[in-house]
Motif scaffolding. Structure first.
Motif, mmCIF file in Angstrom:
data_model
loop_
_atom_site.group_PDB
_atom_site.id
_atom_site.type_symbol
_atom_site.label_atom_id
_atom_site.label_comp_id
_atom_site.label_asym_id
_atom_site.label_seq_id
_atom_site.Cartn_x
_atom_site.Cartn_y
_atom_site.Cartn_z
ATOM 1 N N ASP A 131 -96.290 -52.259 43.103
ATOM 2 C CA ASP A 131 -96.252 -50.791 43.131
ATOM 3 C C ASP A 131 -95.024 -50.262 43.877
ATOM 4 N N PHE A 132 -94.040 -51.137 44.101
ATOM 5 C CA PHE A 132 -92.765 -50.784 44.753
ATOM 6 C C PHE A 132 -92.868 -50.556 46.256
ATOM 7 N N PRO A 322 -83.195 -55.408 36.841
ATOM 8 C CA PRO A 322 -84.580 -55.765 36.531
ATOM 9 C C PRO A 322 -85.580 -54.953 37.356
ATOM 10 N N ARG A 323 -86.708 -54.683 36.812
ATOM 11 C CA ARG A 323 -87.831 -53.965 37.427
ATOM 12 C C ARG A 323 -87.626 -52.455 37.492
ATOM 13 N N ILE A 324 -86.374 -51.982 37.549
ATOM 14 C CA ILE A 324 -86.208 -50.535 37.739
ATOM 15 C C ILE A 324 -85.399 -49.866 36.624
ATOM 16 N N ARG A 325 -85.134 -50.593 35.527
ATOM 17 C CA ARG A 325 -84.272 -49.962 34.536
ATOM 18 C C ARG A 325 -84.983 -48.897 33.710
ATOM 19 N N ASP A 326 -86.288 -48.778 33.865
ATOM 20 C CA ASP A 326 -86.996 -47.690 33.169
ATOM 21 C C ASP A 326 -87.027 -46.403 33.988
ATOM 22 N N TYR A 327 -86.393 -46.442 35.153
ATOM 23 C CA TYR A 327 -86.482 -45.300 36.079
ATOM 24 C C TYR A 327 -85.143 -44.591 36.251
ATOM 25 N N LEU A 328 -85.225 -43.343 36.655
ATOM 26 C CA LEU A 328 -84.038 -42.592 37.064
ATOM 27 C C LEU A 328 -84.219 -42.173 38.514
#
Ligand code: PMP
Length: 352
Positions: A131-132, A322-328
């Motif tokens: 959950d980061f 990786p892990r965060i490329r769906d986020y801005l």
């Protein structure tokens, strides 16, 4: 032919946010505050210009005294540098090397990677939980220098003071560096712990809450021991790194600190608005304690949305990692700027 030593030839390049300036551009990609410095800063900087033939005070006496007074410590517990980036570099150089690695979260401020690469410091990357959030127990008794941004970037999640204390207490032989670049936007500072723990170093900056990113002024708090250690390295490497105008700007800013602390409150309100607004727009948004939010759009990839927003003059940050490329990562500007973001998203998703 390159004269660069082989060991430096593969140094990674920092990918900074786009620094486009100009009318119509809304910069929500570099975590700068949207507000200019307070009026006293301009006058203080101007007054230094006629003394520029003289070297600046290498001990940074006035700005250290002003920081000590503002935060209730002694000047011997304070150091300053050319941005907190430089202070991080000095700290890494002071307490880590090829045979003394650094433990840090796998997802965090990207410059740590660059500095440690330049200094040949191996990293022990400790994964964030699914959950980061940071798992503090993973750092207890680790026996290495530890670097944690609190709140972390780009997630905006912060550890509580008890958790920081557990980490600091269980690693008495190693320096624990807590990077509080974003502390003024709602998280708790570990400053009070520096009285009790000789191995704690807190790194701060005038770049985020005090509108002086372009002046380059970072500062640190710690025990006399840890500060003296860093000062030794600072003296050897770049004694005059905090120029006259910047020292004066920092002193002047602290005299008008209410202005900056009010701006932080404005940014917190705009962050709350932005979090609600993005959730209404279908984004998944982490509850950030920084001057930014980390958000995952739905219905379009993050990289594509970043491009679409840029075409409308709104710059946001995407990490192709990786892990965060769906986020801005979206910095918090003024309320008006965040409303412009809302309108742009409506347009892009064809809802307007
Ligand atoms: N630490 C963190 C966590 C940051 O995000 C940044 C800025 N991007 C810095 C340090 C560096 O700030 P500065 O060098 O401007 O003080």
């Amino acid at each position: 032919m390159s004269f660069l030593l082989k060991k430096h030839q593969n140094l990674p390049a920092y990918a900074p946010g786009d620094h486009a300036e100009g009318a119509g551009v809304i910069r929500l990609n570099t975590n700068e505050p949207p507000y200019p410095p307070s009026p006293g800063v301009a006058a203080a900087v101007a007054a230094e210009i006629s003394a520029l033939q003289y070297y600046n005070d290498p001990d940074c006496t006035q700005i250290r005294a002003a920081l000590a007074q503002r935060y209730g410590v002694s000047p011997a517990n304070v150091t300053v540098a050319n941005g907190s980036d430089e202070l991080l570099y000095f700290a890494f150089m002071s307490f880590a090397d090829e045979t003394h690695p650094i433990a840090l979260p796998d997802i965090t401020y990207s410059y740590y990677d660059l500095f440690t690469a330049a200094l040949n410091i191996p990293l022990v990357r400790i994964p964030l939980r699914g959950d980061f959030t940071i798992d503090p127990s993973a750092y207890c008794k680790i026996g290495k220098m530890i670097v944690i941004a609190n709140p972390n970037a780009p997630t905006g999640y912060a550890l509580g003071l008890d958790q920081i204390e557990d980490i600091v207490k269980s690693n008495p032989e190693n320096v624990v560096l807590i990077d509080e670049a974003y502390v003024d936007f709602g998280s708790k500072s570990a400053l009070g712990l520096t009285e009790r723990y000789e191995n704690l170093l807190i790194v701060r900056t005038f770049s985020k809450s005090r509108s002086l990113a372009g002046a380059r002024l970072g500062f640190g708090f710690g025990s006399e021991r840890v500060i003296a250690d860093i000062e030794r390295v600072r003296n050897a490497v770049n004694l005059y790194s905090v120029n006259r105008m910047t020292q004066a700007a920092g002193v002047a800013a602290l005299k008008e600190d209410d202005y900056y602390m009010e701006n932080c409150q404005r940014i917190i309100r705009a962050r709350e608005y932005t979090t609600r607004m993005l959730r209404q727009q279908g984004f998944e948004v982490l509850d950030s304690l920084g001057n930014f939010v980390f958000a995952k759009p739905s219905g379009m990839g993050a990289a594509a949305l970043k491009e679409q927003l840029a075409q409308r003059g709104i710059l946001v940050r995407h990490f192709n990692q990786p892990r965060i490329r769906d986020y801005l990562r979206i910095s918090i500007g003024t309320m008006e700027q965040m409303q412009a973001l809302d309108a742009a998203i409506e347009m892009i998703f064809g809802r307007a």
